[in-house]
Design a protein around this motif. Structure first.
Motif, PDB file in Angstrom:
ATOM      1  N   MET A 126      28.044  45.447  31.174  1.00  0.00           N
ATOM      2  CA  MET A 126      27.004  46.442  30.978  1.00  0.00           C
ATOM      3  C   MET A 126      26.754  47.179  32.297  1.00  0.00           C
ATOM      4  O   MET A 126      26.703  46.575  33.357  1.00  0.00           O
ATOM      5  CB  MET A 126      25.743  45.754  30.496  1.00  0.00           C
ATOM      6  CG  MET A 126      24.595  46.681  30.302  1.00  0.00           C
ATOM      7  SD  MET A 126      23.491  45.991  29.068  1.00  0.00           S
ATOM      8  CE  MET A 126      22.743  47.462  28.526  1.00  0.00           C
ATOM      9  N   MET A 127      26.604  48.462  32.197  1.00  0.00           N
ATOM     10  CA  MET A 127      26.427  49.295  33.378  1.00  0.00           C
ATOM     11  C   MET A 127      24.946  49.360  33.755  1.00  0.00           C
ATOM     12  O   MET A 127      24.085  49.493  32.895  1.00  0.00           O
ATOM     13  CB  MET A 127      26.952  50.702  33.090  1.00  0.00           C
ATOM     14  CG  MET A 127      26.965  51.587  34.296  1.00  0.00           C
ATOM     15  SD  MET A 127      27.676  53.196  33.976  1.00  0.00           S
ATOM     16  CE  MET A 127      29.301  52.738  33.436  1.00  0.00           C
ATOM     17  N   SER A 128      24.671  49.300  35.051  1.00  0.00           N
ATOM     18  CA  SER A 128      23.290  49.378  35.519  1.00  0.00           C
ATOM     19  C   SER A 128      22.766  50.807  35.351  1.00  0.00           C
ATOM     20  O   SER A 128      23.549  51.764  35.362  1.00  0.00           O
ATOM     21  CB  SER A 128      23.195  48.935  36.974  1.00  0.00           C
ATOM     22  OG  SER A 128      23.896  49.840  37.795  1.00  0.00           O
ATOM     23  N   PRO A 129      21.446  50.966  35.212  1.00  0.00           N
ATOM     24  CA  PRO A 129      20.871  52.304  35.029  1.00  0.00           C
ATOM     25  C   PRO A 129      21.194  53.255  36.178  1.00  0.00           C
ATOM     26  O   PRO A 129      21.436  54.444  35.938  1.00  0.00           O
ATOM     27  CB  PRO A 129      19.363  52.049  34.951  1.00  0.00           C
ATOM     28  CG  PRO A 129      19.228  50.631  34.535  1.00  0.00           C
ATOM     29  CD  PRO A 129      20.422  49.925  35.106  1.00  0.00           C
ATOM     30  N   ASP A 130      21.228  52.753  37.416  1.00  0.00           N
ATOM     31  CA  ASP A 130      21.518  53.648  38.535  1.00  0.00           C
ATOM     32  C   ASP A 130      22.951  54.177  38.471  1.00  0.00           C
ATOM     33  O   ASP A 130      23.205  55.349  38.760  1.00  0.00           O
ATOM     34  CB  ASP A 130      21.241  52.981  39.884  1.00  0.00           C
ATOM     35  CG  ASP A 130      22.076  51.747  40.127  1.00  0.00           C
ATOM     36  OD1 ASP A 130      21.901  50.769  39.389  1.00  0.00           O
ATOM     37  OD2 ASP A 130      22.911  51.767  41.059  1.00  0.00           O
ATOM     38  N   LEU A 131      23.905  53.344  38.047  1.00  0.00           N
ATOM     39  CA  LEU A 131      25.291  53.824  37.909  1.00  0.00           C
ATOM     40  C   LEU A 131      25.417  54.796  36.743  1.00  0.00           C
ATOM     41  O   LEU A 131      26.135  55.788  36.832  1.00  0.00           O
ATOM     42  CB  LEU A 131      26.246  52.650  37.731  1.00  0.00           C
ATOM     43  CG  LEU A 131      26.465  51.794  38.970  1.00  0.00           C
ATOM     44  CD1 LEU A 131      27.398  50.628  38.661  1.00  0.00           C
ATOM     45  CD2 LEU A 131      27.012  52.619  40.117  1.00  0.00           C
ATOM     46  N   TYR A 132      24.711  54.514  35.665  1.00  0.00           N
ATOM     47  CA  TYR A 132      24.720  55.430  34.520  1.00  0.00           C
ATOM     48  C   TYR A 132      24.159  56.801  34.945  1.00  0.00           C
ATOM     49  O   TYR A 132      24.751  57.840  34.644  1.00  0.00           O
ATOM     50  CB  TYR A 132      23.905  54.844  33.364  1.00  0.00           C
ATOM     51  CG  TYR A 132      23.825  55.784  32.191  1.00  0.00           C
ATOM     52  CD1 TYR A 132      24.877  55.871  31.292  1.00  0.00           C
ATOM     53  CD2 TYR A 132      22.718  56.600  32.000  1.00  0.00           C
ATOM     54  CE1 TYR A 132      24.832  56.748  30.229  1.00  0.00           C
ATOM     55  CE2 TYR A 132      22.667  57.484  30.947  1.00  0.00           C
ATOM     56  CZ  TYR A 132      23.715  57.555  30.056  1.00  0.00           C
ATOM     57  OH  TYR A 132      23.661  58.438  29.015  1.00  0.00           O
ATOM     58  N   ASN A 133      23.019  56.791  35.660  1.00  0.00           N
ATOM     59  CA  ASN A 133      22.416  58.049  36.120  1.00  0.00           C
ATOM     60  C   ASN A 133      23.344  58.777  37.090  1.00  0.00           C
ATOM     61  O   ASN A 133      23.452  60.001  37.045  1.00  0.00           O
ATOM     62  CB  ASN A 133      21.067  57.772  36.792  1.00  0.00           C
ATOM     63  CG  ASN A 133      20.013  57.346  35.815  1.00  0.00           C
ATOM     64  OD1 ASN A 133      20.109  57.608  34.621  1.00  0.00           O
ATOM     65  ND2 ASN A 133      18.997  56.664  36.301  1.00  0.00           N
TER      66      ASN A 133
END
Length: 102
Positions: free
Chosen positions: A1-8
């Motif tokens: 699962m990708m962290s929110p900061d990497l997704y952003n």
């Protein structure tokens, strides 16, 4: 699962595909300034954006690209950018050197 900061980070960079290398660098710097001025800086996203500026300006290996998914995303991203801005070739070469051993 990708962290929110990497997704952003990936979402922000994805919106810059049709920009030139200097425009990408300026957009990253502007995003950092806007986050700081808003009083809601996202520290991780800020660090990712700073690493992109250093990659583009000084060809330093970005820590965020140690993650193979992110490295591949950036390779694909800058390959697309290279179609209209040849300066992306140097950035691609730095990212290719970061490939994990086979």
């Amino acid at each position: 699962m990708m962290s929110p900061d990497l997704y952003n980070f990936m979402a922000f960079m994805g919106g810059l595909k049709d920009k030139t290398v200097p425009e990408i660098s300026r957009a990253c710097a502007a995003k950092i300034r806007n986050m700081e001025l808003s009083g809601r800086p996202d520290r991780e996203l800020t660090e990712h954006l700073k690493s992109m500026i250093l990659l583009i300006r000084h060809l330093l290996k970005p820590p965020v690209a140690k993650d193979e998914k992110i490295r591949q995303f950036l390779l694909d991203f800058f390959t697309h950018v290279q179609e209209h801005d040849r300066r992306a070739k140097q950035v691609i070469q730095v990212l290719q050197k970061m490939a994990p051993p086979a």
